[in-house]
Design an enzyme around this catalytic site. Structure first.
Site, short mmCIF file in Angstrom:
data_model
loop_
_atom_site.label_atom_id
_atom_site.label_comp_id
_atom_site.label_asym_id
_atom_site.label_seq_id
_atom_site.Cartn_x
_atom_site.Cartn_y
_atom_site.Cartn_z
N VAL A 55 29.75 47.39 46.03
CA VAL A 55 28.73 46.60 45.30
C VAL A 55 28.87 45.09 45.52
O VAL A 55 27.95 44.34 45.24
CB VAL A 55 28.73 46.87 43.76
CG1 VAL A 55 28.25 48.27 43.43
CG2 VAL A 55 30.07 46.56 43.14
N TYR A 147 37.73 38.14 33.36
CA TYR A 147 37.14 39.47 33.07
C TYR A 147 36.13 39.36 31.92
O TYR A 147 34.98 39.79 32.03
CB TYR A 147 38.23 40.51 32.75
CG TYR A 147 37.61 41.84 32.39
CD1 TYR A 147 36.94 42.59 33.35
CD2 TYR A 147 37.66 42.34 31.08
CE1 TYR A 147 36.32 43.79 33.02
CE2 TYR A 147 37.05 43.54 30.75
CZ TYR A 147 36.39 44.26 31.73
OH TYR A 147 35.77 45.44 31.41
N PRO A 177 31.87 48.81 25.50
CA PRO A 177 32.97 49.62 24.99
C PRO A 177 34.22 48.80 24.72
O PRO A 177 34.46 47.76 25.34
CB PRO A 177 33.25 50.62 26.13
CG PRO A 177 32.13 50.44 27.11
CD PRO A 177 31.64 49.05 26.94
P1 NDP Z 1 37.38 53.13 36.46
O1 NDP Z 1 38.39 52.26 37.15
O2 NDP Z 1 37.79 54.48 36.03
O3 NDP Z 1 36.06 53.23 37.37
C1 NDP Z 1 35.55 52.11 38.01
C2 NDP Z 1 34.46 52.55 38.99
O4 NDP Z 1 33.90 51.38 39.60
C3 NDP Z 1 34.99 53.42 40.11
O5 NDP Z 1 34.09 54.46 40.36
C4 NDP Z 1 35.04 52.48 41.31
O6 NDP Z 1 34.78 53.18 42.52
C5 NDP Z 1 33.87 51.55 41.00
N1 NDP Z 1 34.02 50.26 41.67
C6 NDP Z 1 34.90 49.27 41.39
N2 NDP Z 1 34.77 48.26 42.27
C7 NDP Z 1 33.78 48.62 43.12
C8 NDP Z 1 33.18 48.01 44.25
N3 NDP Z 1 33.57 46.81 44.69
N4 NDP Z 1 32.18 48.67 44.90
C9 NDP Z 1 31.79 49.87 44.48
N5 NDP Z 1 32.30 50.51 43.42
C10 NDP Z 1 33.30 49.89 42.75
O7 NDP Z 1 36.91 52.26 35.19
P2 NDP Z 1 35.91 52.58 33.97
O8 NDP Z 1 35.13 53.80 34.20
O9 NDP Z 1 36.69 52.44 32.73
O10 NDP Z 1 34.98 51.27 34.06
C11 NDP Z 1 33.62 51.31 34.36
C12 NDP Z 1 32.99 50.02 33.84
O11 NDP Z 1 33.17 49.92 32.44
C13 NDP Z 1 33.57 48.74 34.43
O12 NDP Z 1 32.53 47.83 34.64
C14 NDP Z 1 34.52 48.25 33.33
O13 NDP Z 1 34.71 46.86 33.37
C15 NDP Z 1 33.76 48.68 32.10
N6 NDP Z 1 34.56 48.84 30.87
C16 NDP Z 1 35.68 49.63 30.83
C17 NDP Z 1 36.39 49.76 29.64
C18 NDP Z 1 37.64 50.58 29.53
O14 NDP Z 1 38.44 50.33 28.61
N7 NDP Z 1 37.86 51.57 30.37
C19 NDP Z 1 35.94 49.12 28.41
C20 NDP Z 1 34.76 48.31 28.57
C21 NDP Z 1 34.10 48.20 29.74
P3 NDP Z 1 35.58 53.01 43.89
O15 NDP Z 1 36.94 52.49 43.56
O16 NDP Z 1 35.56 54.38 44.49
O17 NDP Z 1 34.75 52.04 44.67
C1 8X3 Z 2 37.70 46.75 28.71
C2 8X3 Z 2 38.14 46.54 27.32
O1 8X3 Z 2 39.68 45.17 25.83
O2 8X3 Z 2 40.59 45.97 27.93
O3 8X3 Z 2 36.55 46.01 28.96
O4 8X3 Z 2 39.00 44.17 27.90
S1 8X3 Z 2 39.40 45.41 27.27
#
Ligand code: NDP
Ligand code: 8X3
Length: 249
Positions: A55, A147, A177
């Site tokens: 992305v 972040y 979240p």
């Molecule tokens: P994961 O690390 O489990 O998943 C992240 C996903 O993003 C993977 O599928 C990865 O795919 C993809 N990704 C990351 N960088 C790229 C890139 N440069 N190009 C394409 N794909 C990319 O994390 P989560 O599911 O927890 O996170 C998903 C979203 O939610 C994020 O935006 C995160 O900031 C947000 N979030 C997460 C929280 C948490 O506590 N888990 C809380 C709040 C928000 P691949 O590596 O195969 O490219």
């Molecule tokens: C992910 C939640 O609190 O780790 O966005 O930043 S926190």
């Protein structure tokens, strides 16, 4: 319904792809890890289209979207989910490359996918953009610096889109979240599984399915309803006092 989910190789994105596919939707799932997308294709069948791209790369995003096969081209829902955090160091010590990576994925990635898919939604006068923000957009914490700032961008960008889309039936939602167990912390701590596990130790965090459920709920509201923001935390998480640094006596 055709749903385009970025970051479907893990966590929220994978759970969201499964949730919508289970509902009979066609799902386009993206990510860099091709094998994981192929596994998902195996699991979900012909209604799932795997698309591997980064992305952060505008050209790759544009090519992927421009070359969508006709039966997947009219995207109804874009879930801008790909991204994450890198590091937890104070700003004065943080790795500048990590900062750039977060800005490129969490800000530019969201902007690219939106810009290339939005014109079709407006033309068809239907669509929904769901952006993955975070509680970190609102509540600053030590080491959250860039972040949190990227997620504050996501929040304001979501509002800005709503402002621009007034008069169309295209909806926009920012999902925020809190603590949720996925590969998020493992990525943040660069593969240090022990440190990642410690984040969730003794907690009952949100799960990826909870987030997929929230996204699905927002998208399936009646067409006249727009959920602007949805913030979710596990019950074991709350807000803290603002710390004060005191002079030594
Ligand atoms: P994961 O690390 O489990 O998943 C992240 C996903 O993003 C993977 O599928 C990865 O795919 C993809 N990704 C990351 N960088 C790229 C890139 N440069 N190009 C394409 N794909 C990319 O994390 P989560 O599911 O927890 O996170 C998903 C979203 O939610 C994020 O935006 C995160 O900031 C947000 N979030 C997460 C929280 C948490 O506590 N888990 C809380 C709040 C928000 P691949 O590596 O195969 O490219
Ligand atoms: C992910 C939640 O609190 O780790 O966005 O930043 S926190």
């Amino acid at each position: 319904m055709i749903v385009f989910v970025t970051g479907a190789t893990s966590g929220f994105g994978q759970a969201t792809a499964r949730r919508f596919a289970g509902d009979g939707a066609k799902v386009i799932g993206t990510g860099r890890r091709k094998e994981r997308l192929e596994d998902l294709k195996e699991e979900l069948g012909d209604n799932f289209l795997p698309l591997s791209f980064d992305v952060r790369c505008r050209e790759q995003v544009e090519n992927a979207i421009r070359n969508l096969p006709p039966d997947f081209a009219e995207v109804d829902v874009l879930v801008n989910n790909a991204g994450g955090a890198l590091g937890l160091d104070p700003a004065q010590k943080a790795n500048l490359e990590d900062w750039e990576t977060m800005i490129d994925a969490n800000v530019k990635g969201v902007v690219y996918c939106t810009r290339f898919l939005l014109p079709g939604m407006v033309e068809r006068n239907r669509g929904h953009i769901v952006n993955l923000g975070s509680v970190a957009a609102e509540f600053a914490y030590p080491g959250g610096n860039v972040y949190g700032a990227t997620k504050a961008f996501v929040h304001q960008f979501s509002y800005g889109l709503r402002a621009d889309l007034l008069g169309t039936n295209v909806r926009v939602t920012d999902i925020q979240p809190g603590l949720c167990k996925t590969e998020f912390s493992e990525v943040r701590f660069k593969g240090d599984k022990q440190r990642a596990e410690a984040v969730y130790e003794g907690t009952d965090p949100l799960t990826a399915d909870d987030i997929a459920d929230a996204i699905h709920w927002c998208v399936t509201r009646p067409p006249h309803v727009n959920i602007n923001v949805m913030q979710l935390m596990p019950v074991c998480q709350a807000f803290g006092n603002l710390p004060v640094s005191r002079k030594k006596k």
